[in-house]
Scaffold this motif. Structure first.
Motif, PDB file in Angstrom:
ATOM      1  N   ALA A 103       0.861  -1.181   0.000  1.00 16.33           N
ATOM      2  CA  ALA A 103       0.000   0.000   0.000  1.00 16.33           C
ATOM      3  C   ALA A 103       0.904   1.240   0.000  1.00 16.33           C
ATOM      4  O   ALA A 103       2.129   1.129   0.154  1.00 16.33           O
ATOM      5  CB  ALA A 103      -0.912  -0.007   1.227  1.00 16.33           C
ATOM      6  N   PRO A 104       0.331   2.427  -0.174  1.00 18.47           N
ATOM      7  CA  PRO A 104       1.158   3.642  -0.136  1.00 18.47           C
ATOM      8  C   PRO A 104       1.883   3.793   1.194  1.00 18.47           C
ATOM      9  O   PRO A 104       1.429   3.317   2.233  1.00 18.47           O
ATOM     10  CB  PRO A 104       0.130   4.762  -0.339  1.00 18.47           C
ATOM     11  N   HIS A 105       3.014   4.460   1.134  1.00 16.68           N
ATOM     12  CA  HIS A 105       3.771   4.769   2.345  1.00 16.68           C
ATOM     13  C   HIS A 105       3.435   6.179   2.808  1.00 16.68           C
ATOM     14  O   HIS A 105       3.562   7.147   2.050  1.00 16.68           O
ATOM     15  CB  HIS A 105       5.274   4.675   2.074  1.00 16.68           C
ATOM     16  N   ASP A 106       2.986   6.288   4.050  1.00 21.54           N
ATOM     17  CA  ASP A 106       2.703   7.584   4.651  1.00 21.54           C
ATOM     18  C   ASP A 106       3.669   7.768   5.819  1.00 21.54           C
ATOM     19  O   ASP A 106       3.526   7.112   6.858  1.00 21.54           O
ATOM     20  CB  ASP A 106       1.258   7.635   5.144  1.00 21.54           C
ATOM     21  N   PRO A 107       4.662   8.629   5.659  1.00 17.33           N
ATOM     22  CA  PRO A 107       5.655   8.794   6.728  1.00 17.33           C
ATOM     23  C   PRO A 107       5.069   9.352   8.009  1.00 17.33           C
ATOM     24  O   PRO A 107       5.680   9.211   9.084  1.00 17.33           O
ATOM     25  CB  PRO A 107       6.677   9.762   6.112  1.00 17.33           C
ATOM     26  N   ASP A 108       3.890   9.961   7.931  1.00 15.20           N
ATOM     27  CA  ASP A 108       3.269  10.518   9.121  1.00 15.20           C
ATOM     28  C   ASP A 108       2.395   9.506   9.870  1.00 15.20           C
ATOM     29  O   ASP A 108       1.893   9.814  10.957  1.00 15.20           O
ATOM     30  CB  ASP A 108       2.413  11.731   8.748  1.00 15.20           C
ATOM     31  N   LEU A 109       2.203   8.333   9.260  1.00 16.25           N
ATOM     32  CA  LEU A 109       1.381   7.310   9.902  1.00 16.25           C
ATOM     33  C   LEU A 109       2.237   6.570  10.925  1.00 16.25           C
ATOM     34  O   LEU A 109       3.208   5.897  10.571  1.00 16.25           O
ATOM     35  CB  LEU A 109       0.840   6.336   8.849  1.00 16.25           C
ATOM     36  N   ARG A 110       1.871   6.682  12.188  1.00 17.84           N
ATOM     37  CA  ARG A 110       2.655   6.078  13.257  1.00 17.84           C
ATOM     38  C   ARG A 110       2.290   4.603  13.394  1.00 17.84           C
ATOM     39  O   ARG A 110       1.147   4.244  13.678  1.00 17.84           O
ATOM     40  CB  ARG A 110       2.420   6.814  14.573  1.00 17.84           C
ATOM     41  N   LEU A 111       3.287   3.757  13.173  1.00 18.10           N
ATOM     42  CA  LEU A 111       3.120   2.310  13.257  1.00 18.10           C
ATOM     43  C   LEU A 111       4.283   1.736  14.056  1.00 18.10           C
ATOM     44  O   LEU A 111       5.363   2.339  14.083  1.00 18.10           O
ATOM     45  CB  LEU A 111       3.090   1.692  11.851  1.00 18.10           C
ATOM     46  N   PRO A 112       4.103   0.573  14.700  1.00 18.03           N
ATOM     47  CA  PRO A 112       2.919  -0.292  14.680  1.00 18.03           C
ATOM     48  C   PRO A 112       1.787   0.263  15.543  1.00 18.03           C
ATOM     49  O   PRO A 112       2.027   1.063  16.452  1.00 18.03           O
ATOM     50  CB  PRO A 112       3.445  -1.615  15.233  1.00 18.03           C
ATOM     51  N   ARG A 113       0.605  -0.201  15.244  1.00 15.08           N
ATOM     52  CA  ARG A 113      -0.565   0.151  16.028  1.00 15.08           C
ATOM     53  C   ARG A 113      -1.626  -0.930  15.859  1.00 15.08           C
ATOM     54  O   ARG A 113      -1.608  -1.687  14.891  1.00 15.08           O
ATOM     55  CB  ARG A 113      -1.141   1.505  15.624  1.00 15.08           C
ATOM     56  N   THR A 114      -2.539  -0.979  16.795  1.00 13.08           N
ATOM     57  CA  THR A 114      -3.675  -1.899  16.707  1.00 13.08           C
ATOM     58  C   THR A 114      -4.926  -1.080  16.441  1.00 13.08           C
ATOM     59  O   THR A 114      -5.252  -0.158  17.198  1.00 13.08           O
ATOM     60  CB  THR A 114      -3.836  -2.718  17.996  1.00 13.08           C
ATOM     61  N   VAL A 115      -5.591  -1.395  15.347  1.00 10.66           N
ATOM     62  CA  VAL A 115      -6.799  -0.683  14.935  1.00 10.66           C
ATOM     63  C   VAL A 115      -8.016  -1.461  15.422  1.00 10.66           C
ATOM     64  O   VAL A 115      -8.126  -2.671  15.187  1.00 10.66           O
ATOM     65  CB  VAL A 115      -6.854  -0.541  13.402  1.00 10.66           C
ATOM     66  N   ARG A 116      -8.907  -0.761  16.095  1.00 14.41           N
ATOM     67  CA  ARG A 116     -10.157  -1.374  16.562  1.00 14.41           C
ATOM     68  C   ARG A 116     -11.321  -0.506  16.111  1.00 14.41           C
ATOM     69  O   ARG A 116     -11.281   0.716  16.267  1.00 14.41           O
ATOM     70  CB  ARG A 116     -10.177  -1.517  18.083  1.00 14.41           C
TER      71      ARG A 116
END
Length: 299
Positions: free
Chosen positions: A164-177
């Motif tokens: 998928a696209p790379h978003d440098p501002d997206l903080r990962l890892p994370r758990t999405v609920r």
């Protein structure tokens, strides 16, 4: 494939089995007559049912439906494991797991029953037609429930990969609920307010200068389209997704270009029949990561 079973209900139309099938199935009488003449409509004993058999509530008949023409899916189905209980395969993109809608012969189940000579083979779970990767089938129908229960009770550790696209501002890892609902007849699932029923752990494995990233997705639940919905909600929809974030125009039958870049990479569980620890890994690679230009060009 498995035959269709028709049970004659109390008060159903028709004085004979033939009359009932013609009316109930809204079929061409000539087609029904041809099936009777060919002995293709049978009873519980496997013997052909005469067309003038009197209507009897509770009587069951079986037949194989006419198969529509289907475009051949020109990608191999890799068999990774076979024993007395399980068949595990590495499914390609575009091949449905089990017969559904217009996909009957061109399914993993149909191919495996034919190629392995296992007519009673059944699927323990389902992988979307557009998703590639690991699928588990059971050899003995009486054991299917035990393996299905593993998936129902979330006792199978599943790992997916996506491009998928790379978003440098997206903080990962994370758990999405979130709470995801899928309405019958609607192509897409959607997130709504309410108690979460879907959970996905998202990690970024690598990213490149061309703006793409490779992600590791570990679902804690199994809602329809869950991984695709969560990735889209994060602002990095999976490449090749025809539904998220927007529904695109349907592609012609037989168009196998730009497959969804989602792969069921790992399955691990304790075998409920043998007690053995099982772990399987897909050997496939995602095309957009291996060569984005070739993937984008549909090669």
């Amino acid at each position: 494939m498995d035959p269709v079973r028709v049970r004659l209900p109390a008060g159903g139309p028709g004085a004979t089995v033939r009359e009932h099938l013609v009316q109930r199935l809204a079929a061409n009488p000539a087609l029904i007559d041809r099936m009777f003449a060919a002995g293709e409509i049978v009873g519980a004993d496997g013997r052909p049912v005469p067309p003038d058999t009197p209507y009897a509530p509770g009587l069951c008949v079986w037949f194989h439906r006419e198969m529509p023409e289907e475009p051949f899916v020109p990608f191999p189905l890799h068999v990774l494991h076979v024993d007395d209980h399980l068949v595990v395969v590495d499914k390609p993109h575009f091949l449905a797991t089990t017969p559904r809608g217009s996909h009957v012969r061109q399914t993993a189940l149909a191919r495996l029953r034919h190629e392995l000579g296992l007519p009673r083979l059944t699927a323990a779970h389902r992988l979307d037609r557009l998703t590639a990767g690991l699928v588990l089938f059971t050899v003995r129908p009486e054991e299917r429930g035990a393996y299905q229960t593993l998936f129902r009770d979330r006792r199978v550790h599943k790992v997916y990969e996506a491009v998928a696209p790379h978003d440098p501002d997206l903080r990962l890892p994370r758990t999405v609920r979130s709470r995801i609902v899928k309405e019958r007849g609607v192509l897409t699932a959607r997130e709504v307010d309410g108690e979460p029923n879907a959970e996905t752990h998202v990690e970024r494995l690598a990213h490149r200068a061309d703006g793409l990233a490779r992600y590791r997705l570990v679902p804690g639940t199994g809602q329809t389209h869950q991984l695709r919905v969560h990735m889209s909600a994060l602002g990095v929809p999976i490449l090749g997704d025809p539904l998220y974030p927007e529904v695109t125009a349907p592609v012609p039958a037989g168009d196998f270009r730009r497959p969804l870049q989602l792969l069921a990479r790992e399955l691990a569980f304790t075998d409920p029949v043998t007690g053995a620890e099982r772990r399987f890994t897909s050997g496939r690679t995602l095309g957009a990561w291996a060569s984005y230009k070739e993937w984008a060009a549909g090669q």
